[in-house]
Design a protein around this motif. Structure first.
Motif, PDB file in Angstrom:
ATOM      1  N   MET A 244      11.936  -9.424  -0.522  1.00 32.58           N
ATOM      2  CA  MET A 244      12.563 -10.322  -1.480  1.00 32.58           C
ATOM      3  C   MET A 244      11.702 -10.371  -2.742  1.00 32.58           C
ATOM      4  O   MET A 244      10.499 -10.542  -2.680  1.00 32.58           O
ATOM      5  CB  MET A 244      12.687 -11.718  -0.864  1.00 32.58           C
ATOM      6  N   ASP A 245      12.370 -10.228  -3.870  1.00 27.67           N
ATOM      7  CA  ASP A 245      11.703 -10.359  -5.164  1.00 27.67           C
ATOM      8  C   ASP A 245      11.753 -11.833  -5.562  1.00 27.67           C
ATOM      9  O   ASP A 245      12.817 -12.447  -5.511  1.00 27.67           O
ATOM     10  CB  ASP A 245      12.421  -9.500  -6.207  1.00 27.67           C
ATOM     11  N   VAL A 246      10.602 -12.408  -5.923  1.00 22.50           N
ATOM     12  CA  VAL A 246      10.552 -13.823  -6.297  1.00 22.50           C
ATOM     13  C   VAL A 246      10.017 -13.981  -7.710  1.00 22.50           C
ATOM     14  O   VAL A 246       9.293 -13.119  -8.217  1.00 22.50           O
ATOM     15  CB  VAL A 246       9.699 -14.653  -5.311  1.00 22.50           C
ATOM     16  N   LYS A 247      10.383 -15.097  -8.307  1.00 21.50           N
ATOM     17  CA  LYS A 247       9.882 -15.465  -9.631  1.00 21.50           C
ATOM     18  C   LYS A 247       8.748 -16.465  -9.430  1.00 21.50           C
ATOM     19  O   LYS A 247       8.861 -17.383  -8.605  1.00 21.50           O
ATOM     20  CB  LYS A 247      10.975 -16.113 -10.481  1.00 21.50           C
ATOM     21  N   VAL A 248       7.680 -16.302 -10.182  1.00 15.84           N
ATOM     22  CA  VAL A 248       6.519 -17.184 -10.084  1.00 15.84           C
ATOM     23  C   VAL A 248       6.453 -18.037 -11.340  1.00 15.84           C
ATOM     24  O   VAL A 248       6.445 -17.516 -12.455  1.00 15.84           O
ATOM     25  CB  VAL A 248       5.218 -16.368  -9.915  1.00 15.84           C
TER      26      VAL A 248
ATOM     27  N   ALA B  51       9.034 -15.375   1.944  1.00 16.85           N
ATOM     28  CA  ALA B  51      10.477 -15.127   1.864  1.00 16.85           C
ATOM     29  C   ALA B  51      11.230 -16.035   2.830  1.00 16.85           C
ATOM     30  O   ALA B  51      12.285 -16.582   2.480  1.00 16.85           O
ATOM     31  CB  ALA B  51      10.776 -13.661   2.157  1.00 16.85           C
ATOM     32  N   ALA B  52      10.700 -16.239   4.030  1.00 21.92           N
ATOM     33  CA  ALA B  52      11.349 -17.110   5.017  1.00 21.92           C
ATOM     34  C   ALA B  52      11.397 -18.554   4.513  1.00 21.92           C
ATOM     35  O   ALA B  52      12.423 -19.227   4.639  1.00 21.92           O
ATOM     36  CB  ALA B  52      10.621 -17.039   6.355  1.00 21.92           C
ATOM     37  N   ALA B  53      10.306 -19.035   3.927  1.00 26.23           N
ATOM     38  CA  ALA B  53      10.272 -20.402   3.397  1.00 26.23           C
ATOM     39  C   ALA B  53      11.264 -20.562   2.251  1.00 26.23           C
ATOM     40  O   ALA B  53      11.969 -21.577   2.161  1.00 26.23           O
ATOM     41  CB  ALA B  53       8.863 -20.757   2.931  1.00 26.23           C
ATOM     42  N   ILE B  54      11.356 -19.575   1.382  1.00 25.33           N
ATOM     43  CA  ILE B  54      12.291 -19.642   0.253  1.00 25.33           C
ATOM     44  C   ILE B  54      13.732 -19.617   0.753  1.00 25.33           C
ATOM     45  O   ILE B  54      14.585 -20.345   0.243  1.00 25.33           O
ATOM     46  CB  ILE B  54      12.011 -18.515  -0.757  1.00 25.33           C
ATOM     47  N   THR B  55      14.000 -18.829   1.771  1.00 27.46           N
ATOM     48  CA  THR B  55      15.342 -18.789   2.350  1.00 27.46           C
ATOM     49  C   THR B  55      15.710 -20.146   2.945  1.00 27.46           C
ATOM     50  O   THR B  55      16.839 -20.610   2.794  1.00 27.46           O
ATOM     51  CB  THR B  55      15.431 -17.690   3.431  1.00 27.46           C
ATOM     52  N   GLN B  56      14.753 -20.818   3.597  1.00 25.86           N
ATOM     53  CA  GLN B  56      15.012 -22.110   4.237  1.00 25.86           C
ATOM     54  C   GLN B  56      15.109 -23.260   3.246  1.00 25.86           C
ATOM     55  O   GLN B  56      16.010 -24.084   3.337  1.00 25.86           O
ATOM     56  CB  GLN B  56      13.907 -22.436   5.238  1.00 25.86           C
ATOM     57  N   GLN B  57      14.151 -23.368   2.311  1.00 27.24           N
ATOM     58  CA  GLN B  57      14.110 -24.552   1.449  1.00 27.24           C
ATOM     59  C   GLN B  57      14.311 -24.271  -0.025  1.00 27.24           C
ATOM     60  O   GLN B  57      14.347 -25.186  -0.837  1.00 27.24           O
ATOM     61  CB  GLN B  57      12.817 -25.334   1.664  1.00 27.24           C
ATOM     62  N   GLY B  58      14.397 -22.994  -0.409  1.00 25.00           N
ATOM     63  CA  GLY B  58      14.666 -22.650  -1.799  1.00 25.00           C
ATOM     64  C   GLY B  58      13.438 -22.371  -2.637  1.00 25.00           C
ATOM     65  O   GLY B  58      13.552 -21.879  -3.753  1.00 25.00           O
ATOM     66  N   TYR B  59      12.250 -22.682  -2.116  1.00 25.50           N
ATOM     67  CA  TYR B  59      11.026 -22.476  -2.885  1.00 25.50           C
ATOM     68  C   TYR B  59       9.817 -22.399  -1.959  1.00 25.50           C
ATOM     69  O   TYR B  59       9.905 -22.720  -0.773  1.00 25.50           O
ATOM     70  CB  TYR B  59      10.827 -23.610  -3.895  1.00 25.50           C
ATOM     71  N   PHE B  60       8.700 -21.983  -2.527  1.00 27.41           N
ATOM     72  CA  PHE B  60       7.416 -21.955  -1.834  1.00 27.41           C
ATOM     73  C   PHE B  60       6.361 -22.332  -2.864  1.00 27.41           C
ATOM     74  O   PHE B  60       6.429 -21.891  -4.013  1.00 27.41           O
ATOM     75  CB  PHE B  60       7.132 -20.550  -1.272  1.00 27.41           C
TER      76      PHE B  60
END
Length: 84
Positions: A1-5, A68-77
């Motif tokens: 998963m590509d994420v924005k920081v 990636a799992a945390a972002i999938t569950q709650q939307g952010y990390f």
């Protein structure tokens, strides 16, 4: 998963400095700012406790599986960096 920081800096009214990164799947700064507020609220800091706050897009990166799992569950990390 590509994420924005989103590089986030907060100065509280009592003089504390907090620095943390908000990682999200999308690049919406308003959404990232909302996640930063939620992170602060979880630590007992409300908007009234914040003197200055800045949440700016920094870069994109590939997320490790646990992020990636945390972002999938709650939307952010959140990655705490200073004062958290």
């Amino acid at each position: 998963m590509d994420v924005k920081v989103f590089d986030t800096h907060v100065r509280t009214r009592d003089g504390r400095y907090l620095h943390f990164d908000v990682l999200t799947h999308g690049g919406d700064v308003e959404r990232a700012t909302g996640f930063a507020r939620r992170f602060l609220a979880d630590r007992g800091l409300q908007d009234a406790d914040v003197e200055q706050s800045e949440c700016l897009f920094c870069h994109s990166e590939s997320a490790p599986p646990e992020v990636a799992a945390a972002i999938t569950q709650q939307g952010y990390f959140i990655i705490p960096l200073q004062g958290c």
